[in-house]
Enzyme design. Sequence first.
Site, short mmCIF file in Angstrom:
data_model
loop_
_atom_site.label_atom_id
_atom_site.label_comp_id
_atom_site.label_asym_id
_atom_site.label_seq_id
_atom_site.Cartn_x
_atom_site.Cartn_y
_atom_site.Cartn_z
CG HIS A 190 -2.21 -1.03 1.04
ND1 HIS A 190 -2.10 -2.17 0.66
CD2 HIS A 190 -3.66 -0.37 1.10
CE1 HIS A 190 -3.37 -2.71 0.35
NE2 HIS A 190 -4.12 -1.81 0.49
CB SER A 240 -2.04 -2.51 -7.24
OG SER A 240 -2.56 -2.80 -6.04
CE LYS A 267 -10.16 -8.15 -13.51
NZ LYS A 267 -10.06 -7.56 -14.52
CG ASP A 268 -9.69 -9.29 -6.18
OD1 ASP A 268 -9.24 -9.79 -6.92
OD2 ASP A 268 -9.71 -8.74 -5.39
CD GLU A 283 1.32 -34.16 -0.78
OE1 GLU A 283 1.33 -35.18 -1.14
OE2 GLU A 283 0.19 -33.68 -0.53
#
Lengths: 431, 190
Positions: free
Chosen positions: A219, A223, A247-248, A291
Amino acid sequence: MSFSWAKHYEPKSDLTKWLDERLPLPRLVYGAIGGGYPVPRNLNYFWNFGVLAGIALVIQIVTGIIMAMHYAPNALVAFDSTEHIMRDVNWGWMLRYAHANGASFFFIVVYIHIFRGLYFSSYKAPREMIWLLGLVIFLLMMATAFMGYVLPWGQMSFWGAKVITGLFGAIPLVGEPIQQWLLGGYAPDNAALNRFFSLHYLLPFVIAGVVILHIWALHIPGSSNPTGVEVKSESDTVPFHPYYTAKDGFGLGVFLILFCAVLFFAPNMLGHPDNYIPANPLSTPAHIVPEWYFWPFYAILRAFTFDFFIVPAKLLGVLAMFASILLLFFLPWLDRSPVRSGNYRPLFRTFFIVLVIDVLILGYLGGAPAEEPYVMLSQLASAYYFAHFLIILPIISKIEKPKPLPFSITEAVLGKDSHGTAGGPALQPAE
Amino acid sequence: MAEQVTMYQDGSAAVESDGVRRRDFINIAAVSFAGVGGASVLIPLITQMAPSKDVLALSSTEVDISAVQPGQAIKTVFRKQPVFIRNLTPAEIAAADKVPVDSLRDPQSLEERTVDGKKNWLVTLGVCTHLGCVPLGAAQGEIKGEFGGYFCPCHGSHYDTAARIRKGPAPKNLEVPEFSFLSDTVIKIG
């Protein structure tokens, strides 16, 4: 926060006004992930994965805390209590499958998030701290995932713990004492299982703390965006809420559909059948692999089958595996190109695609048996991985001629004609 | 005039010499004391993770080997790790002695790995020195590898009849633990 035109929180009711004067928590949230955080208007769907990673962490913490209510970290009963969760606890099977597959999805999301950062050079100034903190989160995730995999105390759990702590045994002189200190014994047993459980419960909250620092660091400059051009004026941004929450939210829906598809229809697809056999210190499974999310690093570890001067092969493999991640901490200073986005760097873009393929190949090789031709291919792919960061990237940033950058984000979105609107209070969405 | 008297706000006076005040000394002493004290607290916090007394108490094991015929091997547990006890046949001993020691990755002769006069008793940890898997070859019917000793299925290390590394990624021979014969048929490991 970061831009002068960011909207400020205004408490409406008497209660929120009262609270705002005493503990301005709603103000903090509003500025961090609400209408008070201006975000570039041109983010594509690759920018969803940060939020998705946060949600994956929440899924892991919630399902994990619930399973800890039913699980017993004792070598005598750990396996049985895991089966108790699967068979007897109400909805236990779903919670455990959600936790096991949640880990896989967490890594899928984080790997896409990391490669987004690599392609759009999100690690470059002024965002180095975000990148470095992200790598710390990644390392913590790997430690947490490894220790979590030990807890069911099946064959893969036991031998995974043995092999991974055995890596520390490769360190000259102090290796064996360190390994015994980590395990609290000569081989994995109750002491190791207990401490792995304790740390497996702790580390997710440490991750959550570093995530807060990661977002805090984000911040400060704000972004990044697909053009790599910095925000110049208010018309370049839209408020996080409602534009990116929406959108998220859509991305989250897609994520959950895929997650549920695996969770309910193929919950053991990404696991190993051997882990449904209780741990047996006297018998090693024929084919030990970690894994899937560790496979690229496991391939690098196994690529070293030859001694180099006085350094034994085993130590070389361990060093190379750790170096493959630690290398990324130096990335902001290895890539000297002033252009951020891969969209404007044709040569970089080509080599980025080769790197992605290289890592996918390493992943495949890490899951393959340790025999030819896989070993030789691992050696080639590992060599290329290091060459990409240490040789190719610095050279590209010197010789490459980037494409012309747009003047601003607004121009990139709306075309040159809209030049005049830059600086205006235009807040309409990108379409 | 070497000394200078300074009045402090609380009315106290201190004599300064060499520019070091009484408070500087108290400050350094207090912080050092707290630092050493704080650091010493780390000792229990770190060493609690080392093997505990009950784990260490398991560090010797007695095994009856009277039933092990030449060519056979048994598995036992020492410090929660498998141990292979193998009664070598004369042919296996000869095969181990035939190899020039200097040509080995971890040069050791069979004599150095066994007790004097009991060369046929090979006692090793069943822990591959690569990444800790249990090699095959002790139980009947298991693959013994290209050199007739042990074979680790994880990453393909081959050990010979003296359990010495001959091929594959492992850096060392299978470890010979400390052991002694209590009688002709009982050995004590550890």
